[in-house]
Every structure is written in C-alpha cells, then in structure tokens.
Design an enzyme around this catalytic site. Structure first.
Site, PDB file in Angstrom:
ATOM      1  CB  CYS A 159      27.117  21.542  23.734  1.00  0.00           C
ATOM      2  SG  CYS A 159      28.762  20.868  23.351  1.00  0.00           S
ATOM      3  CG  HIS A 217      25.394  10.307  32.474  1.00  0.00           C
ATOM      4  ND1 HIS A 217      24.810  10.082  33.650  1.00  0.00           N
ATOM      5  CD2 HIS A 217      24.901  11.553  32.064  1.00  0.00           C
ATOM      6  CE1 HIS A 217      23.928  11.076  33.951  1.00  0.00           C
ATOM      7  NE2 HIS A 217      24.181  11.978  33.028  1.00  0.00           N
TER       8      HIS A 217
END
Ligand code: GLN
Ligand code: ZN
Length: 757
Positions: free
Chosen positions: A520, A698
């Site tokens: 987020c 990632h």
C-alpha cells in the site's frame, strides 16, 4: 427514483487489515481459513458502508488483484502454475508473487508480470496468452461472495472485467494474436452470465475501460462481436468505462447491445452531452460524478448545476456513481483525527465520497432545499480552500514564472561529462550498484514510529538511523558493490519523505491506497504552493559517505514522481505543480553537490504513470515532465554524475523522451519481462549509460548468477558493454536481509564473471 451504485470499494481495510493477513499467511503464521475470515469480514464491513446505495459491487474484493481473479474465474492460469501442488489459493499466490505460504523451492515459479492499471498507481498481474490458451469457468469465488452479500441483504451487482478489456490487458507470450482467443473466451463469459442470472442477479457491471484508449479496428470489431454474442444472456449488462474520454469510441460504446453505459463524467465532462444524445432510449446512463481518483471534496452545487438538466432529460434512466472504483482513494477521512481541521474540511475519502453521492441523489430527487444544510457546508469548504493563503504563495509563483531554458541544460554534452566523471570515480567495467533502499526491518519502522510519537529523542533517533546506515555500508562493502547507497532507513516512503519536508503538503495517518498485492502507499496530499525550507537529505548522505571511500549515491525522488504519487491540487494544471516541485528538488541536488556527493540519483519511478491513456496526448505531457526533470537535475557540474531510475520495462515508446532527460546513467526494471526493454534499442541508440535490472525484487526468489550473466550478455548485444551497469530492478526495502545478501552476492559474482570475460 435515482439509482446510486458504486464501481468498487477499497479492499485493504481502513487499518490495512488485508495486508497484515496476507503477509501473515505468506509467512505461514496464518491459516488459509483465517485469511479467508479476515477477507469475509472486510467484505462485510465494506458492504455495510455501502448499504445506502441502490446497488453495491460484489466481486470487487480481491485477495491480491482483480485481474488475477478474473484469470482464475476464466480458468486461465499460466501452465507453470497449473500443475503445481497444493490448493487453488497456493496456485493463486504463486502466479501473483512466485510462491505461496510454506513453498519450498520445489513449487516456486516465476511470478506473473505486473504492470500499471491504466494511468493509476495500481498494478495488476498481466494475463499470459498463447496460441491455444484454454478457458474454463471457475465461478466459485464470485458465487461465494454473492452468497455472502445476499446473506447480508445487499442488493448485489457483480463486477467482472469484460472480455475485450481482459484480452487487451494481457500479453501474448508467443507472438500469436490474442484477439483470436475471443471466440473461445466468449462461451465462458456466457456461461458465467447465465449462472449469475440463475442466481437471480439482475445487473452485472462489466468493466471495459479499454474503450477509453485508442483501439484499432480489429479491437473495435471485437467489441461488436463480443457484446452481440453476450446479449443473449438473461442479465442486464452495465458496460462500464472510466479513466478517460471515449472520443472516437463513443458511438461504439453507446450502440453496443447492453442495458446501460457508465461514463466517467469527471475525466470526460465534455462527453456527457453527446452520450445523452446518442444513447438509445431503452438504456440507462450511469454517470461517474464523484472523482474516484482524488481526495478533494466535490463541489456539489456546481455539480448539480450541470447534473440537474441531465436528470430532467433522463429521469429514472440516470444512475449516479463515483467516476471509477474507489480502490484508488483511502477508506475513511474520519480516521484522520490528527489532521489540521481546516485542511481536513477540504477532503473526502471513499466513505465521504459515497455520502456526497447520496447528497447529489437526494438533491436531484427531492430538490436542493431538502439537503440545503449539507450543500451550504460543502460550499463553505470549497470557498475556504479557494481563497486560503495557505494555498497560495506569490514567491513560488514568481520563481516558476522566472524559469528560463538554460536552467535545464547541463554545461557539457554527455561524452565530455563522462570523461570528467571517469577520472575521479574510478569504476570498473559493469559497475554494480543498487537502486537505493535496503530492507526496512521491523526495528527501523519501530524507530521511526517511536520518534514520531515522541518516544525517541532526536539524538536517539539520529543514532539509530546512523547505525542502520553504517550497517548498510558495511554489508555493501563486504559484498563488493561499486557504488553504494545509504539505504533509505529514514524514509517511510520515497514520496512522503520529501513531502513531509516541503511546504504545501499535508499528510494522512491512514490514507493508504493499494499499489499491488499487499503493498500500500499513503500518497501525501499536495494542497498548496511548494517550497523547500531547508535541505532534506544532505546530512544522512554526508554521514554515509564519511564511512566509505567508495562513491555514495545521493538519493532523491524526482518532481514527476512526487507529482504522480501524490494526491495533487485540482485547482491548477499538473504542469505548474510539477515545476514547483522541480525547483525544490533542484535546490536539494545543488546542496548535495556542495556537500561533496559525486553521484546523485533522482528517481523517476512514476514518470510513465503520468502518460495520458491516449498516445496522441503523450507529447505534451512528456514535454513538461522532461523539462521538470531537467530543471531538477541539470544544474550540476560535469563531474557530478546524475542517475535516474524507472520502475517499468515498457520503455520503447518513450525512449526518445527518456534520452532527452540526459541523465548520465539510467537504471530500469526489466527482469520480469526478460530484457524485453532491449527491443527499444533496435531502433534507437540510447546515448548514455544504462543499468537494466537483472533480478526481480518483487519476488522472494534468489536469482542465479548464471541467469544474471546471460541477461547481461543479452543486454551487451544491444548496448555497448562499457555503458552497462549491473543492478537489481528496484529498491530492496520490501525484502529481508536473508534474501538480499545472497541475491546481491549472486549479482556481484555475475559482474565479476562478466568482467573476466
Ligand atoms: N530509491 C528507491 C528505492 O530504492 C526507488 C524505489 C522505486 O523505484 N520505486 O526504494
Ligand atoms: Zn523502482
């Protein structure tokens, strides 16, 4: 009756409950059952918040990504995931992020490629197509959520991604034409729609935002084909577009055989009239009248001024909604108890936006007098923002007006600078570096939090961060990296950190917005003219440099990225705001140079994100965006090496603009797409140094030295080896040290082999 509805609600939860549950599950600390319970609880709360609406969305919730959900609904997952062990949830997370909970190396696969969702900062998992891709309906997720919503008494409107946009969002892995798959895809959509009809569903929101992009005729034809075939299904389809104008697709969108059309009236205000004219009389028109992309209060009286005549024309055929899914805004402003009250009075988050929607519906239905108090309050807030001296600083306006072209121009050309830089930087061939951040451990986050809450004194905090910087430097020296970084331990976020030190910004405590998966961001809110009261990064960088003889990169976020990752003002052009930011960053660059920092990286991770959806609008954006970067970077002397970093691999179409930035070195993401960026160099000689990311940060997987070598060899076929750098594809802050050390060791080893050859 005015029908109100919502296109999608933020799913992370007001306190990021989903994030914490996902991450605990991946660590093996939470069971799948408990993860699902958290998810169900969030859906329950979200529907409760949306209960005043006529229809609430169902199926907008996702455990990772709505596009990945659609892929699973269509039974379409990459072959490498299909045969792995475990549950469907395990396979889902493997496609999303390379591995699921408790996966040993056996089941780990390479994660699906991730890319930006249209022009937002949300990232989706790209569907992978190939000749002979098969689809098979897997409706469980949607049916389960539908049953839950029903049990809660929600008037449900399932949300799915339409077939054409689904294909449009994906990528063909074997150069086959993915549109050719439409024929096989449509029966699965039909099956799904029939199933939903059997469940008593009346309306289905079928998202086709690809309609706001430039489509060539096969794609336009696909729309006709798809919707003529689906019209036999006994549900009403709300063809949903957002994020832009329909332009040449407007007539197509109006004429497709569906029961209704949603138009984003915020980004396409000029098309409301034409759509109202064109839309056949049996169709409803849903207008997105509340901005789902920013945090400002809607000017309700002004909205009613144009909406009332539309309502008079359409009557019950008019539906009201936010412009797009509210996924892109924070959940609830009432959590922001610490925010300056005046500034807060100018804002609206998802929950408040739904209230605004209700007010508009009431005003149309019952007359403005029925909601006079709410409208008066709204008008007061809008006026206070418009007139506030906190928003306007004449000195800043003057500085921007005084910008001259030479401000953005380096003293010498790259080849000349290169010589100056070489002679004092002394770097080997294939220099190794990282993108800036090192793991943000729990201890660091705690230290920042304690400091903010007053639990740590300034001195204690400085000592803590210095310790962390020293650790980073030690580790990098031990690994043998060539250009070091200080690790960014003091930064909670690459934009917020700068925003906090600039005048013109305000911050939320809980204004989180999903970026991808469990990640987020909390975009700072840029409300006024930008001014830099003092240096922002110099002390940390100076300290880091004092610990090593190797060059230490100063690390800044560029003006375009700060702009694109903030909620910005809607009362002046983005360009003007960007130039204000550029002047502030320029001052920081010059301060760093004065402090003896010889390499300065200015991240423009989000430059591409600001690209307008249509290519025909790109040039004007790129012109001012590149100008802003150049103003921030190019005041330095020849000896100072400017780096920039970009977080994406689709590079080809803007490479000339990127070259115009004139950074000495650019590092870019590319590992997930297997050096696809190199295609850009077929037709264009990028003039400066380049570091194509050699491994995917990632994913928790550790890269393999041989793989890195082979990627770099591929790169060296296109770019002269003496201009190549070796680096990961992004910052390492989301990883832990146990992953970072071995990964970087492989990378440094790879660079050594490359040099040896
Ligand atoms: N310097 C930043 C970091 O390493 C860059 C992050 C990014 O590109 N998103 O964290
Ligand atoms: Zn990046």
């Amino acid at each position: 009756m005015i029908t109100t509805h919502n296109l999608g609600f933020p799913r992370i939860g007001a306190k990021r409950e989903l994030k914490f549950a996902q991450e605990a599950f991946w660590k093996g600390e939470l069971s799948a059952e408990d993860l699902n319970l958290t998810a169900a609880d969030l859906r329950h709360r979200n529907w409760h918040l949306q209960s005043p609406l006529t229809f609430a969305p169902v199926g907008d919730f996702s455990l990772y990504d709505q596009v990945l959900d659609m892929s699973f609904t269509l039974g379409h997952l990459p072959a490498r995931a299909r045969d792995t062990q475990g549950t469907e949830l395990d396979r889902y997370f493997r496609v999303a992020r390379g591995r699921s909970a408790n996966d040993t190396a056996c089941c780990a696969i390479h994660a699906g490629e991730m890319t930006k969702w249209f022009d937002t900062n949300y990232h989706y998992i790209v569907p992978e197509f190939e000749r002979g891709s098969r689809f098979q309906l897997n409706p469980e997720r949607l049916l389960t959520q539908l049953a839950e919503a029903r049990a809660q008494g929600v008037n449900s409107k399932p949300v799915i991604i339409g077939p054409v946009t689904y294909l449009w969002l994906g990528k063909s892995k074997d150069d086959s034409d993915r549109l050719a798959l439409l024929e096989d895809l449509l029966p699965v959509y039909a099956e799904l729609l029939n199933l939903l009809a059997e469940q008593g569903v009346e309306w289905v929101q079928i998202d086709e935002p690809a309609l706001v992009t430039e489509l060539d005729s096969p794609w336009r034809h696909a729309y006709n084909l798809a919707y003529h075939q689906l019209k036999a299904c006994p549900v009403k389809l709300l063809l949903t577009t957002y994020f832009g104008e329909l332009r040449e697709n407007l007539q197509l969108a109006c004429e497709l055989p569906v029961a209704g059309l949603h138009l984003d009236a915020i980004s396409a205000p000029g098309e409301v009239g034409r759509v109202t004219d064109w839309l056949p009389a049996h169709k409803i028109l849903s207008l997105g009248v509340i901005n789902g992309r920013n945090v400002w209060k809607t000017d309700l009286p002004a909205t009613l001024d144009w909406l009332e005549p539309v309502h008079q024309r359409l009557g019950d055929r008019l539906w009201l909604a936010p412009s797009c899914s509210l996924l892109h805004v924070p959940v609830d402003l009432t959590s922001e108890t610490e925010m300056d009250a005046e500034l807060r009075s100018w804002l609206a988050f998802a929950v408040q936006k739904l209230d605004e929607l209700q007010t508009l519906a009431d005003a149309l239905q019952l007359g403005r007098a029925a909601v006079a108090d709410v409208l008066a309050q709204n008008a007061h807030a809008i006026a206070s923002r418009r007139q506030s001296p906190r928003v306007h600083n004449p000195a800043v306006t003057h500085a921007v007006a005084a910008i001259s072209p030479d401000l953005g121009t380096r003293r010498s050309a790259y080849t000349q600078r290169l010589q100056a830089q070489k002679s004092h930087l002394n770097l080997p061939a294939y220099p190794t570096t990282t993108i800036g951040s090192f793991p943000q451990t729990r201890e660091i986050r705690q230290a920042r939090l304690q400091y903010r809450k007053g639990g740590l004194s300034e001195t204690q905090y400085t000592t803590r961060i210095r310790e962390e910087i020293a650790r980073c430097v030690r580790e990098q020296e031990a690994l043998g990296l060539d250009v070091l970084v200080h690790g960014e331990a003091e930064r909670n976020d690459m934009v917020e950190y700068f925003g906090e030190q600039l005048d013109g910004y305000v911050f939320s405590r809980f204004g989180w917005v999903q970026s991808y998966g469990s990640r987020c961001v909390k975009p700072p809110i840029l409300f006024g003219d930008i001014r830099r009261p003092k240096a922002m990064t110099v002390a940390w960088t100076e300290y880091a440099q004092s610990l090593t003889d190797k060059p230490m990169k100063g690390m800044l976020t560029g003006p375009v990225t700060i702009l694109n990752w903030s909620f910005v003002r809607d009362d002046q052009p983005r360009k003007d705001t960007c130039l204000q930011l550029a002047l502030a960053i320029r001052d920081e660059v010059l301060d760093l140079e004065r402090a003896g920092v010889r390499i300065i990286q200015i991240d423009e991770a989000a430059l591409r994100e600001g690209l307008p959806l249509r290519q025909s609008d790109w040039q004007s954006y790129l012109n001012w965006a590149i100008e802003a970067f150049r103003i921030s970077a190019n005041g330095v002397s020849d000896e100072t090496q400017i780096h920039t970093h970009m977080c994406y691999s689709e590079f080809n179409d803007i490479i000339e603009a990127i070259a115009r930035m004139d950074a000495d070195v650019i590092t870019i993401e590319t590992s997930r797409s297997d050096m696809e960026l190199l295609d850009a160099f077929k037709g264009f000689q990028y003039p400066n140094d380049i570091g194509p990311g050699v491994y995917d940060i990632h994913s928790p997987n550790i890269p393999d030295k041989r793989h890195i070598v082979s990627l770099m060899e591929k790169a060296a076929q296109r770019i002269p080896a003496e201009r190549l750098w070796v680096n990961p594809d992004c910052g390492l802050k989301t990883r832990n040290w146990e992953e970072v050390i071995p990964a970087l060791r492989e990378m440094v080893d790879a660079a050594r082999s490359l040099r040896a050859n």
